[in-house]
Design an enzyme around this catalytic site. Sequence first.
Site, PDB file in Angstrom:
ATOM      1  N   ILE A 109       5.119 -11.477  -5.220  1.00 15.24           N
ATOM      2  CA  ILE A 109       4.504 -10.277  -5.817  1.00 15.24           C
ATOM      3  C   ILE A 109       5.493  -9.112  -5.850  1.00 15.24           C
ATOM      4  O   ILE A 109       5.367  -8.188  -6.641  1.00 15.24           O
ATOM      5  CB  ILE A 109       3.272  -9.819  -4.973  1.00 15.24           C
ATOM      6  CG1 ILE A 109       2.279 -10.958  -4.765  1.00 15.24           C
ATOM      7  CG2 ILE A 109       2.588  -8.625  -5.605  1.00 15.24           C
ATOM      8  CD1 ILE A 109       1.029 -10.546  -3.957  1.00 15.24           C
ATOM      9  N   HIS A 145       7.124  -8.094 -16.515  1.00 13.24           N
ATOM     10  CA  HIS A 145       6.208  -7.170 -15.827  1.00 13.24           C
ATOM     11  C   HIS A 145       6.831  -5.782 -15.882  1.00 13.24           C
ATOM     12  O   HIS A 145       7.505  -5.343 -14.980  1.00 13.24           O
ATOM     13  CB  HIS A 145       6.041  -7.633 -14.379  1.00 13.24           C
ATOM     14  CG  HIS A 145       5.075  -6.791 -13.595  1.00 13.24           C
ATOM     15  ND1 HIS A 145       3.801  -6.509 -14.014  1.00 13.24           N
ATOM     16  CD2 HIS A 145       5.202  -6.198 -12.392  1.00 13.24           C
ATOM     17  CE1 HIS A 145       3.185  -5.773 -13.109  1.00 13.24           C
ATOM     18  NE2 HIS A 145       4.011  -5.554 -12.110  1.00 13.24           N
TER      19      HIS A 145
HETATM   20  N1  APR Z   1      11.123  -9.214   5.508  1.00 14.93           N
HETATM   21  C1  APR Z   1       9.773  -9.069   5.529  1.00 14.93           C
HETATM   22  N2  APR Z   1       9.153  -7.924   5.220  1.00 14.93           N
HETATM   23  C2  APR Z   1       9.918  -6.864   4.894  1.00 14.93           C
HETATM   24  C3  APR Z   1      11.337  -6.937   4.867  1.00 14.93           C
HETATM   25  C4  APR Z   1      11.937  -8.176   5.195  1.00 14.93           C
HETATM   26  N3  APR Z   1      13.264  -8.330   5.182  1.00 14.93           N
HETATM   27  N4  APR Z   1      11.814  -5.713   4.495  1.00 14.93           N
HETATM   28  C5  APR Z   1      10.747  -4.908   4.294  1.00 14.93           C
HETATM   29  N5  APR Z   1       9.605  -5.611   4.535  1.00 14.93           N
HETATM   30  C6  APR Z   1       8.231  -5.133   4.518  1.00 14.93           C
HETATM   31  C7  APR Z   1       8.118  -3.640   4.800  1.00 14.93           C
HETATM   32  O1  APR Z   1       8.284  -3.363   6.191  1.00 14.93           O
HETATM   33  C8  APR Z   1       6.708  -3.324   4.292  1.00 14.93           C
HETATM   34  O2  APR Z   1       5.739  -3.354   5.331  1.00 14.93           O
HETATM   35  O3  APR Z   1       7.617  -5.275   3.255  1.00 14.93           O
HETATM   36  C9  APR Z   1       6.440  -4.459   3.280  1.00 14.93           C
HETATM   37  C10 APR Z   1       6.162  -3.923   1.891  1.00 14.93           C
HETATM   38  O4  APR Z   1       4.947  -3.267   1.967  1.00 14.93           O
HETATM   39  P1  APR Z   1       4.625  -1.857   1.264  1.00 14.93           P
HETATM   40  O5  APR Z   1       5.853  -1.015   1.264  1.00 14.93           O
HETATM   41  O6  APR Z   1       3.369  -1.342   1.864  1.00 14.93           O
HETATM   42  O7  APR Z   1       4.385  -2.262  -0.252  1.00 14.93           O
HETATM   43  P2  APR Z   1       3.066  -2.919  -0.895  1.00 14.93           P
HETATM   44  O8  APR Z   1       2.221  -1.848  -1.490  1.00 14.93           O
HETATM   45  O9  APR Z   1       2.458  -3.899   0.030  1.00 14.93           O
HETATM   46  O10 APR Z   1       3.754  -3.687  -2.118  1.00 14.93           O
HETATM   47  C11 APR Z   1       4.645  -4.750  -1.869  1.00 14.93           C
HETATM   48  O11 APR Z   1       4.513  -5.603  -4.105  1.00 14.93           O
HETATM   49  O12 APR Z   1       3.455  -4.721  -5.993  1.00 14.93           O
HETATM   50  C12 APR Z   1       4.657  -4.862  -5.292  1.00 14.93           C
HETATM   51  O13 APR Z   1       5.844  -2.871  -5.913  1.00 14.93           O
HETATM   52  C13 APR Z   1       5.196  -3.520  -4.864  1.00 14.93           C
HETATM   53  O14 APR Z   1       7.336  -4.433  -4.268  1.00 14.93           O
HETATM   54  C14 APR Z   1       6.121  -3.936  -3.762  1.00 14.93           C
HETATM   55  C15 APR Z   1       5.388  -5.117  -3.120  1.00 14.93           C
END
Ligand code: APR
Length: 336
Positions: A141, A198
Amino acid sequence: MLSKIGLIGGGYIGGVLAQEIAQRGLAREVGLVDPAPFVNPKDPPDRQEVTKKQSVSIGKTLDISEGLPTIRRDVRLVGSKDYSAIKGAELIINTAGVPRKARPDGSYPSREELLATNLRVTGQVAEGIKQNCPDAIIISIANPLDAIVYTLDKRLGPSKNKLMGMAGQLDSGRYCYFVADAADVSVENVSALVLGGHGDTMVPVRSSCLIAGIPVSKFVDDDTLKSIETRTRKAGGEVVGLLGFGSAFVSPAWAALEMAEAIIHDKRKILPVCAKLDGEYGVDGLFVGVPAILGRNGMEKVIELDLTAEEKKAFEHSVAAVRKTCDEVDEMLEKL
Ligand code: APR
């Protein structure tokens, strides 16, 4: 029911996914990996010690677990700061990434810097999958969607059925919602496909838009449909602008779960999927939003539509934008 689903990223979308998987009873175990909160080396040592003990993924999985007796579900939820959480998962949903936000000095990363950061994160995601669940089916996603799915493919080289991106189901849901609202009918009556990349070039396919099987033009006039299609292309940004703290997180999670349920329950359901094309639609080696059959083996078959001349042109334009992004990714990956 699967034995295990692995979630990579426990932010807004990851949290809704974990909650819904438990509620819907889709797996006996859910593993959630997220390294956050990240230790800031500039913090005083005592603050760093506090951050080291915190964990978004352990906190969220504990919160959901403590609600399980109330919703009467037996699911084991495991959170971890490292990728051991996803060991043995049969299905992975990836939301890992870093959003565009101000640095501590107030400056913003450029689009290229942000892409490079997220490609690095995707490198860790790929390594985590390789080490812990190399045979899993993957739904990604994380944005920029087209670039991340392409990178996962380059890093992991899975068979075509095992890796796909979620975008079209969300974009189509938005299109259907706006049409249902304009026609003043149930959302259950509306079906439509949004294909291509997208981003701004995505293609709401009007010829696929039906209300109770009847062409949409019977219910909604041309001008209204045009403005709905423009709104659909910009719908992600509209939510970002309203929320003020991030991007849409409930509808993307539900859209990914629609795909996951089609796979888990072997529905052979046709959904818009960001799938790897090997000649279909005249495209080779790129991930593009197309209708596909989803079943127990993942993305089982791409369906080729007869698009109108105008839709075909818009689709080709969108594919060109995806190709440009992937060329940029190729260049960046060489330097990372
Ligand atoms: N491994 C695992 N998780 C990670 C890593 C990593 N190396 N680096 C960052 N993350 C985590 C972050 O700590 C964060 O909690 O990925 C999570 C992303 O969550 P959010 O910033 O809350 O974003 P969210 O709204 O969940 O969207 C996630 O989906 O729709 C897309 O644009 C959106 O790219 C984004 C993704």
